[in-house]
Design a protein around this motif. Structure first.
Motif, PDB file in Angstrom:
ATOM      1  N   CYS A   1       3.071  -7.701  -4.754  1.00  0.00           N
ATOM      2  CA  CYS A   1       3.118  -8.961  -4.022  1.00  0.00           C
ATOM      3  C   CYS A   1       1.706  -9.287  -3.519  1.00  0.00           C
ATOM      4  O   CYS A   1       1.058  -8.438  -2.916  1.00  0.00           O
TER       5      CYS A   1
ATOM      6  N   MET B   1       6.455 -20.526 -15.172  1.00  0.00           N
ATOM      7  CA  MET B   1       6.678 -19.128 -14.943  1.00  0.00           C
ATOM      8  C   MET B   1       7.843 -18.959 -13.969  1.00  0.00           C
ATOM      9  O   MET B   1       7.849 -19.560 -12.907  1.00  0.00           O
ATOM     10  N   PRO B   2       8.828 -18.101 -14.282  1.00  0.00           N
ATOM     11  CA  PRO B   2       9.917 -17.868 -13.329  1.00  0.00           C
ATOM     12  C   PRO B   2       9.411 -17.108 -12.106  1.00  0.00           C
ATOM     13  O   PRO B   2       8.531 -16.259 -12.208  1.00  0.00           O
ATOM     14  N   GLN B   3       9.990 -17.448 -10.989  1.00  0.00           N
ATOM     15  CA  GLN B   3       9.573 -16.805  -9.747  1.00  0.00           C
ATOM     16  C   GLN B   3      10.734 -16.011  -9.159  1.00  0.00           C
ATOM     17  O   GLN B   3      11.889 -16.372  -9.324  1.00  0.00           O
TER      18      GLN B   3
ATOM     19  N   ASN C   1       7.991 -16.085  -2.548  1.00  0.00           N
ATOM     20  CA  ASN C   1       8.178 -16.326  -3.969  1.00  0.00           C
ATOM     21  C   ASN C   1       6.904 -15.963  -4.718  1.00  0.00           C
ATOM     22  O   ASN C   1       5.818 -16.445  -4.391  1.00  0.00           O
ATOM     23  N   ILE C   2       7.060 -15.092  -5.726  1.00  0.00           N
ATOM     24  CA  ILE C   2       5.933 -14.673  -6.555  1.00  0.00           C
ATOM     25  C   ILE C   2       6.344 -14.765  -8.018  1.00  0.00           C
ATOM     26  O   ILE C   2       7.528 -14.830  -8.341  1.00  0.00           O
ATOM     27  N   ASP C   3       5.342 -14.764  -8.906  1.00  0.00           N
ATOM     28  CA  ASP C   3       5.636 -14.782 -10.337  1.00  0.00           C
ATOM     29  C   ASP C   3       6.337 -13.478 -10.725  1.00  0.00           C
ATOM     30  O   ASP C   3       6.047 -12.410 -10.191  1.00  0.00           O
ATOM     31  N   SER C   4       7.247 -13.569 -11.665  1.00  0.00           N
ATOM     32  CA  SER C   4       8.035 -12.393 -12.051  1.00  0.00           C
ATOM     33  C   SER C   4       7.213 -11.343 -12.787  1.00  0.00           C
ATOM     34  O   SER C   4       7.620 -10.195 -12.882  1.00  0.00           O
ATOM     35  N   ASN C   5       6.037 -11.712 -13.315  1.00  0.00           N
ATOM     36  CA  ASN C   5       5.223 -10.736 -14.033  1.00  0.00           C
ATOM     37  C   ASN C   5       4.234 -10.011 -13.133  1.00  0.00           C
ATOM     38  O   ASN C   5       3.504  -9.153 -13.592  1.00  0.00           O
ATOM     39  N   HIS C   6       4.211 -10.295 -11.832  1.00  0.00           N
ATOM     40  CA  HIS C   6       3.333  -9.589 -10.904  1.00  0.00           C
ATOM     41  C   HIS C   6       3.893  -8.205 -10.612  1.00  0.00           C
ATOM     42  O   HIS C   6       5.094  -8.040 -10.403  1.00  0.00           O
TER      43      HIS C   6
ATOM     44  N   CYS D   1       9.890 -11.547  -3.210  1.00  0.00           N
ATOM     45  CA  CYS D   1       9.354 -10.212  -2.943  1.00  0.00           C
ATOM     46  C   CYS D   1      10.426  -9.388  -2.222  1.00  0.00           C
ATOM     47  O   CYS D   1      11.128  -9.888  -1.350  1.00  0.00           O
TER      48      CYS D   1
END
Length: 110
Positions: A20, A1-3, A12-17, A6
């Motif tokens: 945050c 999963m690309p990160q 760094n978080i998943d791009s689909n979130h 925030c």
């Protein structure tokens, strides 16, 4: 999963979130824009042109959401009075500041 980082805490978080997990900040362009998607914004220049060109038919009133007034312009269009009133409305709209125009004519969609 690309990160991605925030926008608030740079974690760094998943791009689909959507939010945050650490700071609960909303992610994406919608959060940064500050625009409510339920508000229908009207264009002042369109209203001016509609009043000058089609004021006799009340098209500018229909565009601005004033359907009763637009209907009256349409019913009495044969008298040419609505055409003159459309020109007057256009001049008034032209003199109105963009902030006042948006406050008066931008409405929340139901």
């Amino acid at each position: 999963m690309p990160q991605v980082a925030c926008s608030q805490c740079n974690q760094n978080i998943d791009s689909n979130h959507v939010t945050c997990p650490q700071c609960q900040a909303i992610q994406g362009l919608e959060a940064l824009s500050g625009i409510d998607p339920n508000i229908r914004i009207k264009n002042q220049k369109f209203a001016i042109w509609f009043g000058f060109l089609f004021g006799g038919l009340g098209l500018h009133k229909f565009y601005l959401g004033q359907h009763l007034k637009g209907s009256l312009y349409l019913v009495f269009s044969w008298t040419l009075v609505p055409m003159v009133m459309g020109w007057v409305d256009s001049v008034r709209t032209m003199k109105m500041s963009s902030f006042n125009f948006e406050q008066r004519y931008s409405k929340r969609a139901m």
